[in-house]
Design an enzyme around this catalytic site. Structure first.
Site, PDB file in Angstrom:
ATOM      1  N   GLN B 259       0.835  -1.206   0.000  1.00 38.70           N
ATOM      2  CA  GLN B 259       0.000   0.000   0.000  1.00 38.70           C
ATOM      3  C   GLN B 259       0.865   1.250   0.000  1.00 38.70           C
ATOM      4  OE1 GLN B 259      -3.348   0.108  -0.591  1.00 38.70           O
ATOM      5  NE2 GLN B 259      -2.749  -2.016  -0.917  1.00 38.70           N
ATOM      6  N   HIS B 262       1.901   2.994  -3.225  1.00 37.94           N
ATOM      7  CA  HIS B 262       0.910   3.685  -4.052  1.00 37.94           C
ATOM      8  C   HIS B 262       1.105   5.197  -4.036  1.00 37.94           C
ATOM      9  CE1 HIS B 262      -1.977   1.003  -5.821  1.00 37.94           C
ATOM     10  NE2 HIS B 262      -2.143   0.326  -4.716  1.00 37.94           N
ATOM     11  N   GLU B 327      -9.664   0.663   4.267  1.00 37.46           N
ATOM     12  CA  GLU B 327     -10.053   0.268   2.911  1.00 37.46           C
ATOM     13  C   GLU B 327      -9.794  -1.232   2.712  1.00 37.46           C
ATOM     14  OE1 GLU B 327      -7.429   1.857  -0.006  1.00 37.46           O
ATOM     15  OE2 GLU B 327      -8.825   1.564  -1.668  1.00 37.46           O
ATOM     16  N   HIS B 328      -8.578  -1.660   2.991  1.00 40.80           N
ATOM     17  CA  HIS B 328      -8.213  -3.081   2.921  1.00 40.80           C
ATOM     18  C   HIS B 328      -7.892  -3.579   4.319  1.00 40.80           C
ATOM     19  CE1 HIS B 328      -6.710  -1.256  -0.924  1.00 40.80           C
ATOM     20  NE2 HIS B 328      -7.409  -2.257  -1.424  1.00 40.80           N
ATOM     21  N   ASP B 361      -6.474  -6.768  -5.757  1.00 41.72           N
ATOM     22  CA  ASP B 361      -6.351  -5.652  -6.693  1.00 41.72           C
ATOM     23  C   ASP B 361      -6.539  -6.093  -8.138  1.00 41.72           C
ATOM     24  OD1 ASP B 361      -5.893  -3.732  -4.834  1.00 41.72           O
ATOM     25  OD2 ASP B 361      -3.701  -3.798  -4.971  1.00 41.72           O
ATOM     26  N   HIS B 420     -55.326  14.204  -1.032  1.00 39.37           N
ATOM     27  CA  HIS B 420     -54.891  12.834  -0.744  1.00 39.37           C
ATOM     28  C   HIS B 420     -56.059  12.032  -0.168  1.00 39.37           C
ATOM     29  CE1 HIS B 420     -50.854  14.498  -1.218  1.00 39.37           C
ATOM     30  NE2 HIS B 420     -50.310  13.321  -1.020  1.00 39.37           N
TER      31      HIS B 420
END
Lengths: 429, 429
Positions: B259, B262, B327-328, B361, B420
């Site tokens: 990670q 990235h 996230e992961h 991924d 109504h």
């Protein structure tokens, strides 16, 4: 109320106006709303006290003053008219039963090489429901927003609503009791949305905010989107009706008016292949209009934003309605279910002459919070899933990574991500 | 890379920093992005030509110049390395198979009194996928966004991506071919989001926009939200690992780095009850770091935004991880499935030592577009449902409305909505 034929040279202009009905001028209020949000974010309840004093005409002094007590809710429920109590319970039970059918399930799948893939479903921890208030409080709004959160399994449900002059509506209190007495705060407008998005001294920060509101509320929801999730940005109410010559003009007329009475900006559109129905419905609209309590609003809405369109066929009517993507769609034809495959975009679909739209507002079970302004092309009705989220599940066996690891490593290598590549290759050693 | 114990007096401060990792300063770029959007909205392709000339360093002259031809895609696919071709096809097939399992179904229920309630599911008409581009083009991003739209049944899928100096990446072209050659336009950044939200001379206005991007793209997506639907607003990538003393330090280290490589802003957090694992993993991190192509980025990320937390128990590790909502999430313990009931918030969960995050991924099947910055508390992974929407179905019989009509009318009356009320009463006559 205007009647237009699709064969008329003016039709396209008129129709474009219907298509652009949903445009909201968020830009105009964005600055004001940003300030309100920042004040609440930075000052907490102090800012809320100021806003309440200004807009709701009372003076809260302590954090506790903002809360509605459970005793008040209980007392109001006990004093409630029996018929109304029965009707609210029927609504509660049917809304709950319908939303329980929506619940997504966690699932797993298995492969022979030992791979396990799946999707886990969990509720969010906390949800905030906004209920517009003041004199025009709608208990049905409370039910329609709180029940899906309860069904989803949300542990902490918070309600905010403006309480003018600090006099809570008795019906609001009773409806809160029926909903299990969620934590309720007397805060309205953009301030309420900000309070739930960021939290204050006693209002909890939530994960998801739902509920209808005016343009300030809608703008606040858009601005806090990302900080929390939101259901949708809703505009004025609308109905579209597809009908043939089997439909009764009096039914069509009163159904059109039932949307028109909501709001001068509401849209009520009948599309039919029957010229006879078109003209008779218009007559009935004017007849009913005289009898309505909200005659002024309904009259203005129906003149300015209502329309009856005469098509060459029912197929043409469906085509136009798919472009409109109405919030509510009634189909009143000889065999309404036959048209269902062709209906692509609508918030809720009401089939047959015994299913007037108001049935869906209160008692049928499906949610009455629906996408407006054509957003039914991409939004769904409010449902349990806004109060839940998913996690992917992945489990590889030694065998599985041996089979697929090299393909994975090649792709990682190609993208220039060598740690990704090594992470897989390390397992293949 | 820092190692902190939960028993340390500094722990809470360090942990708060991890919790606030996702804050994006959208405010700073909002003005610029609003201008870009307005230019594209008002001038269409003329504005795109200017933006491309400025940012992508080439000069489109005609509308047609913006399109990537199917011939180019086909040629690139035919020239693709065979191993890579096989890997891309495996990824395509597995992603497709997983997303097919997500497809929601239309359902109906019946009551004895003739009531029919249900929920109809339909795809949106059109979807726009943004793919970040330039030199760091990720074919996996294209697959992960386009395949769910294909599986959902979306008829018109549009792709936009910046193409620096008008030289399309060969891999992009080949991946587009594998994805069935969707209409692809060489436009990037906020301009691309605006073009898909409002349409231009040849770029169609879509219903839903998905895909990752930098802060300009993220801000543009937030600004057009409501005009179209969007998947989510994503920030830098992140991994959380829960591990016990059965985990291998080399696996942990390279997974953290996968990670970190990235983005300097990426977060990589290991939480373990094993002091031994903590220190050995750190050693391995520094050993691997030397071997990485993206050593600079990974090193900065791991120093500034990485952490190893030592807890008193695995239960404490789970509690902290639920607060982080990564996230992961990798779970590398003796019996990882046993922890699954307690995991509340995570984008994707990777179980066991043979399931490194990069498997997800590329090749496993579940989507790699996942909620970041703690938004896994309310967002789901990208899935087929963003490309679909629901319509409620309501059909009442004469008997049903006779049974429930009065309760409905009472509620409408109480809310002051007499049209109504009349709409229902008219059916009871």
């Amino acid at each position: 109320m205007k009647i237009i034929k699709t064969t008329s040279s003016e039709f396209q202009n008129e129709f474009n106006e219907i298509l652009s009905r949903g445009k909201m001028d968020i830009e105009n209020v964005e600055g004001i709303v940003k300030n309100i949000i920042n004040e609440v974010k930075n000052e907490g309840n102090e800012a809320l006290f100021r806003h309440i004093s200004k807009f709701d005409k009372w003076e809260p002094k302590t954090d506790k003053d903002l809360e509605i007590s459970k005793d008040e809710m209980k007392k109001a429920y006990e004093n409630l008219d029996e018929k109304l109590k029965k009707a609210l319970h029927l609504a509660y039970d049917r809304i709950k039963a319908y939303h329980e059918k929506q619940l997504p399930k966690t699932w797993l799948t298995f492969e022979d090489n030992g791979t396990i893939l799946g999707q886990k479903v969990t509720p969010v921890d906390s949800a905030g429901v906004y209920v517009p208030g003041g004199k025009a409080f709608y208990p049905s709004s409370l039910l329609m927003n709180v029940i899906p959160a309860i069904v989803a399994g949300v542990k902490e449900i918070v309600v905010t609503t403006p309480v003018i002059e600090n006099k809570p509506n008795e019906l609001l209190l009773a409806a809160l009791y029926i909903c299990g007495m969620p934590k309720t705060f007397k805060v309205g407008g953009a301030s309420a949305i900000a309070a739930m998005a960021y939290g204050t001294e006693n209002i909890p920060k939530v994960d998801v905010i739902t509920g209808p509101g005016n343009i300030f509320v809608a703008t606040a929801k858009k601005l806090v989107y990302g900080e929390v999730n939101i259901d949708m940005i809703a505009g004025p109410s609308e109905i579209g009706i597809i009908a043939d010559n089997t439909a009764k003009p009096n039914y069509m007329a009163i159904d059109l008016l039932s949307q028109a009475e909501h709001d001068e900006m509401a849209s009520s559109i009948l599309i039919t292949d029957s010229e006879d129905l078109a003209y008779k419905t218009r007559e009935e609209v004017y007849r009913f209009l005289e009898e309505l309590e909200r005659k002024e609003i309904a009259g203005k809405s129906i003149e300015e934003r209502g329309a009856i369109i005469i098509t060459k066929s029912i197929d043409e009517a469906i085509e136009l309605m798919n472009e409109i993507a109405p919030e509510h769609l009634e189909i009143v034809t000889a065999n309404p279910f036959d048209l269902l495959p062709k209906i692509k975009h609508a918030g809720a679909i009401f089939l047959g002459e015994n299913t007037p739209e108001p049935i869906g507002d209160y008692i049928a079970g499906p949610n009455h919070t629906l996408p407006t302004g054509g957003t039914a092309k991409f939004y769904s009705p409010l449902n349990v899933e806004i109060f839940m989220k998913k996690s992917s599940i992945i489990s590889f066996s030694k065998e599985a990574i041996k089979q697929m690891g090299e393909d994975c490593a090649i792709l990682a290598h190609t993208e220039g991500l060598t740690a990704h590549e090594k992470s897989v290759l390390e397992r293949l050693k």
